[in-house]
Design a protein around this motif. Structure first.
Motif, PDB file in Angstrom:
ATOM      1  N   ASN A 428     -41.752 -30.732  -7.761  1.00  0.00           N
ATOM      2  CA  ASN A 428     -40.533 -30.596  -6.958  1.00  0.00           C
ATOM      3  C   ASN A 428     -40.847 -29.555  -5.891  1.00  0.00           C
ATOM      4  O   ASN A 428     -41.041 -28.382  -6.203  1.00  0.00           O
ATOM      5  CB  ASN A 428     -39.362 -30.154  -7.843  1.00  0.00           C
ATOM      6  CG  ASN A 428     -38.101 -29.893  -7.037  1.00  0.00           C
ATOM      7  OD1 ASN A 428     -38.093 -30.000  -5.808  1.00  0.00           O
ATOM      8  ND2 ASN A 428     -37.024 -29.540  -7.726  1.00  0.00           N
ATOM      9  N   GLN A 453     -47.232 -35.792  -3.161  1.00  0.00           N
ATOM     10  CA  GLN A 453     -45.881 -35.711  -3.705  1.00  0.00           C
ATOM     11  C   GLN A 453     -45.016 -34.853  -2.777  1.00  0.00           C
ATOM     12  O   GLN A 453     -45.024 -33.634  -2.853  1.00  0.00           O
ATOM     13  CB  GLN A 453     -45.894 -35.100  -5.109  1.00  0.00           C
ATOM     14  CG  GLN A 453     -44.513 -34.965  -5.753  1.00  0.00           C
ATOM     15  CD  GLN A 453     -43.842 -36.305  -5.986  1.00  0.00           C
ATOM     16  OE1 GLN A 453     -44.516 -37.276  -6.302  1.00  0.00           O
ATOM     17  NE2 GLN A 453     -42.533 -36.374  -5.811  1.00  0.00           N
ATOM     18  N   GLN A 455     -41.607 -35.828  -2.007  1.00  0.00           N
ATOM     19  CA  GLN A 455     -40.189 -36.149  -2.116  1.00  0.00           C
ATOM     20  C   GLN A 455     -39.391 -34.905  -2.497  1.00  0.00           C
ATOM     21  O   GLN A 455     -39.880 -34.024  -3.217  1.00  0.00           O
ATOM     22  CB  GLN A 455     -39.959 -37.247  -3.170  1.00  0.00           C
ATOM     23  CG  GLN A 455     -40.401 -38.638  -2.732  1.00  0.00           C
ATOM     24  CD  GLN A 455     -41.898 -38.811  -2.775  1.00  0.00           C
ATOM     25  OE1 GLN A 455     -42.590 -38.089  -3.487  1.00  0.00           O
ATOM     26  NE2 GLN A 455     -42.408 -39.760  -2.007  1.00  0.00           N
ATOM     27  N   SER A 456     -38.185 -34.854  -2.005  1.00  0.00           N
ATOM     28  CA  SER A 456     -37.307 -33.740  -2.342  1.00  0.00           C
ATOM     29  C   SER A 456     -36.634 -34.002  -3.682  1.00  0.00           C
ATOM     30  O   SER A 456     -36.435 -35.151  -4.083  1.00  0.00           O
ATOM     31  CB  SER A 456     -36.231 -33.577  -1.267  1.00  0.00           C
ATOM     32  OG  SER A 456     -36.811 -33.368  -0.005  1.00  0.00           O
ATOM     33  N   HIS A 460     -32.878 -30.033  -1.046  1.00  0.00           N
ATOM     34  CA  HIS A 460     -33.906 -30.226  -0.028  1.00  0.00           C
ATOM     35  C   HIS A 460     -34.661 -28.908   0.182  1.00  0.00           C
ATOM     36  O   HIS A 460     -34.057 -27.834   0.178  1.00  0.00           O
ATOM     37  CB  HIS A 460     -33.285 -30.681   1.292  1.00  0.00           C
ATOM     38  CG  HIS A 460     -34.306 -31.179   2.284  1.00  0.00           C
ATOM     39  ND1 HIS A 460     -35.068 -30.333   3.064  1.00  0.00           N
ATOM     40  CD2 HIS A 460     -34.696 -32.452   2.590  1.00  0.00           C
ATOM     41  CE1 HIS A 460     -35.888 -31.054   3.821  1.00  0.00           C
ATOM     42  NE2 HIS A 460     -35.674 -32.337   3.551  1.00  0.00           N
ATOM     43  N   SER A 486     -51.839 -37.285   2.152  1.00  0.00           N
ATOM     44  CA  SER A 486     -50.702 -37.964   2.771  1.00  0.00           C
ATOM     45  C   SER A 486     -50.885 -38.104   4.271  1.00  0.00           C
ATOM     46  O   SER A 486     -51.520 -37.268   4.922  1.00  0.00           O
ATOM     47  CB  SER A 486     -49.415 -37.173   2.492  1.00  0.00           C
ATOM     48  OG  SER A 486     -48.311 -37.767   3.154  1.00  0.00           O
TER      49      SER A 486
END
Length: 521
Positions: A428, A453, A455-456, A460, A486
Motif C-alpha cells: 500500500n 505495485q 495502486q492506491s 490516496h 512500470s
C-alpha cells in the motif's frame, strides 16, 4: 536553490530542464520532445528561462541534457526580441560540443514548423559557434561530423560561413572539400605555424580514417591526442588500438566499453589487453573518480555477468573461465564508488516491496540486467552510506510494515538477504506515510520502492502525504515512488511539487532521488 518555490511555472520549468518532463514523473531513457511536452515557457518567462537553462547547463546536473537544448530552441523562436537574442547569445555556452549544436539545430527547426526558422539571428549564432580557436574547433568538428541528420557541411551552406583567419579558413575548406583540398590551398611554404599545426592535425585525422595499419593508427592517436570518436569502427577490433586507448579513455567510457571488449575476446585470462585494464581500474585515480557512481558500476558488472552466462558464441564457454580478476576489480570499484555519493543531510524513510515480482518477475524497465530488488538494494545501500544514521528502512511484510534494522556497514548481499528473509505482504503506497505519522517520526524524504505495485489503498498517497506534512509540520518534505518495472504512471498530482514518480531504472535514478530531496527541482 530554495527548497521549495511558490512559483508553479518556475517549478515546472526546473522539472523539465532536470528530468525532461514538466510532469511529476521521471522516466529514464530517451523520448521524443515536442511543443506538447513544454508549456512552462511563455513570452513573459522566456528571458528568465534562458538564464535557468544556462545555469543548469553550467552545473552539468541535468539527467536529460536534450531538454536544455529543446527549451533553448523554444526560446530562440520567441516573439520577445530580448528573449530571442538571449537564447541565441547563449548558444555557445549551452552547446559546447558539435553533437549538442546539431541537436539544437534539429530542435529549432522542429519548433519553427511550418517554416524552417533560418533567419538572420540563427545564421549569426550558428556562424559564431564556428568562430573560435582553430585547433580547438578542429577537435570538436572532427569528433562529430554529423548527428540527427545534420552535418557541418549542411550548416556551412546555410550560414554562408566566411572568415579572415587562415586557420579557420583551412578548417572550413577541410569540412567542405576534404583534406587534400585544404592542404593544397593552405599548405604553402609561408603558412603560419598555426596553419601548419592545424593541417598536421587534420592530416592525422584523415590518415586514421583511411589506414588499416593498426600500429600506424595507434601512433597517430598517441601523437595527436585523437579521441575515441575519431577511430573508425573496424579499428576498434584491434588489440593494438585498445592497448593505446586504455590509459587515455575517461574511465566512464572505458567501463562502458567492457562488454565490447568481452565480445571481442579481449578479456580472456591471458589476453594482453586484460592486464592494462586491471591496472587502470585498480588505480587510485579511478577508485577516487567522482564521476563514477555505484549504480553505473553495478550495471556494468551485471552486464558482463550476463554475457559470461549467455555468450552469443557458445564456443566462448569453452575458452572463458570466470573472469575472476576483472570481477574482483569491478566489485572493489563498485564498493569504492559508494564513497563518491554525496550526502544530502536529509532524513530518509525507505519502504521496499519484498514480493516475488521484485526478484523473479520482470527486470527493471530500461535496464535488463538489474532486477527491481537489486535496484532497491542499491539505492538503500547508497543512501545508508551517504546519510549515516539518518535512514530507516521498512519492508512490506505479511504483518504490515516491518523495520528491517539496517546500518551503513551492510553490503548489497546483506540488504538482499534481509529483504528476502521478510515474509512478503501486500503493498500500500500510502502505508509508509501513515506509519510515520502514527509514530510521529519526522522524515524529510519518504521513498517507496516497488516493481509495479502503484495502486492506491483506501487513502490516496497524495492525501496521506498532505496530512503527514501538516501534522508533523514538515512543509518541505518529499515523497517519491519508484516503480522499477512500470511504465509511466501518475500518483503525484500535477500541482504537488513535493511528490515524484519514477517509472523504470537507470544509473541516473539515485541522482534524481537526491536532487529532488535537496529541492533542486
Amino acid at each position: 536553490m530554495a527548497e521549495n518555490t511558490p512559483n508553479f511555472g518556475h517549478n515546472r520549468l526546473l522539472r523539465f530542464l532536470y528530468i525532461g518532463s514538466e510532469t511529476n514523473c521521471y522516466i529514464p531513457g530517451d523520448r521524443k520532445l515536442t511543443l506538447e511536452n513544454i508549456h512552462c515557457i511563455d513570452s513573459s518567462s522566456q528571458e528568465a528561462a534562458v538564464k535557468e537553462i544556462i545555469r543548469v547547463a553550467k552545473e552539468g546536473s541535468s539527467v536529460y541534457p536534450d531538454a536544455l537544448l529543446f527549451a533553448l530552441a523554444v526560446c530562440s523562436q520567441s516573439q520577445n526580441i530580448k528573449a530571442k537574442q538571449a537564447a541565441y547569445s547563449a548558444l555557445k555556452e549551452a552547446c559546447p560540443t558539435a553533437s549538442e549544436l546539431f541537436s539544437f539545430v534539429h530542435f529549432a527547426e522542429e519548433v519553427s514548423k511550418p517554416t524552417t526558422g533560418w533567419g538572420r539571428s540563427r545564421r549569426t549564432a550558428v556562424s559564431n559557434w564556428y568562430k573560435t580557436d582553430p585547433k580547438k574547433l578542429a577537435a570538436l568538428v572532427t569528433r562529430v561530423m554529423s548527428h540527427r541528420g545534420w552535418s557541418h557541411k549542411d550548416l556551412f551552406r546555410l550560414v554562408h560561413l566566411k572568415t579572415e583567419n587562415k586557420g579557420l579558413a583551412a578548417l572550413y575548406k577541410y569540412v567542405t572539400h576534404g583534406y587534400e583540398a585544404a592542404e593544397k590551398e593552405f599548405g604553402v611554404p609561408d603558412a603560419s605555424p598555426q596553419v601548419k599545426d592545424l593541417l598536421e592535425y587534420l592530416k592525422a585525422v584523415h590518415e586514421l580514417k583511411h589506414t588499416a595499419d593498426e600500429q600506424k593508427a595507434a601512433r597517430l592517436i598517441e601523437m595527436h591526442e585523437l579521441s575515441f570518436e575519431h577511430i573508425p569502427t573496424p579499428l576498434l577490433k584491434s588489440k593494438e588500438i585498445w592497448l593505446c586507448l586504455i590509459p587515455r579513455l575517461p574511465v566512464q567510457l572505458l567501463l562502458s566499453q567492457l562488454p565490447r571488449l568481452h565480445r571481442l575476446g579481449f578479456l580472456k585470462h591471458k589476453s594482453p589487453v586484460l592486464k592494462p585494464i586491471l591496472e587502470r581500474l585498480n588505480s587510485d585515480s579511478t577508485m577516487n573518480d567522482g564521476h563514477l557512481g555505484p549504480l553505473q558500476t553495478f550495471i556494468i558488472a551485471k552486464q558482463l555477468e550476463m554475457l559470461q552466462k549467455n555468450p552469443a558464441d557458445k564456443t566462448v564457454l569453452q575458452t572463458y573461465s570466470k573472469l575472476s580478476q576483472l570481477d574482483d576489480t569491478l566489485q572493489t570499484l563498485h564498493l569504492a564508488s559508494f564513497k563518491m555519493v554525496p550526502s544530502t543531510g536529509k532524513r530518509y524513510l525507505v519502504a521496499i516491496d519484498v514480493r516475488n515480482s521484485m526478484v523473479h518477475g520482470k527486470k527493471t524497465l530500461g535496464c535488463q540486467y538489474v532486477s527491481p530488488a537489486d535496484a532497491a538494494c542499491l539505492i538503500l545501500m547508497a543512501l545508508s552510506r551517504a546519510e549515516s544514521g539518518k535512514v530507516t528502512a521498512l519492508a512490506f511484510s505479511k504483518d504490515g510494515l516491518k523495520d528491517i534494522e539496517i546500518n551503513n556497514k551492510m553490503t548489497h548481499n546483506d540488504f538482499f538477504r534481509r529483504l528476502r528473509e521478510t515474509p512478503m505482504g501486500p503493498v500500500n503506497v500510502a502505508a509508509p506515510l501513515q506509519w510515520a505519522q502514527d509514530k510521529k517520526k519526522p522524515f524529510d524524504v519518504i521513498l517507496v520502492c516497488t516493481a509495479n505495485q502503484i495502486q492506491s489503498g483506501d487513502v490516496h498517497p497524495a492525501d496521506a502525504f498532505k496530512e503527514y506534512r501538516l501534522n508533523l509540520k514538515l512543509p518541505q518534505a518529499r515523497f517519491i515512488v519508484c516503480a522499477f518495472s512500470s511504465g509511466e504512471f501518475s500518483l503525484a498530482p500535477p500541482n504537488e511539487p513535493g511528490m515524484l514518480d519514477v517509472a523504470g531504472f537507470s544509473d541516473k535514478v539515485l541522482q534524481v532521488i537526491q536532487d529532488f530531496a535537496r529541492g533542486v527541482f
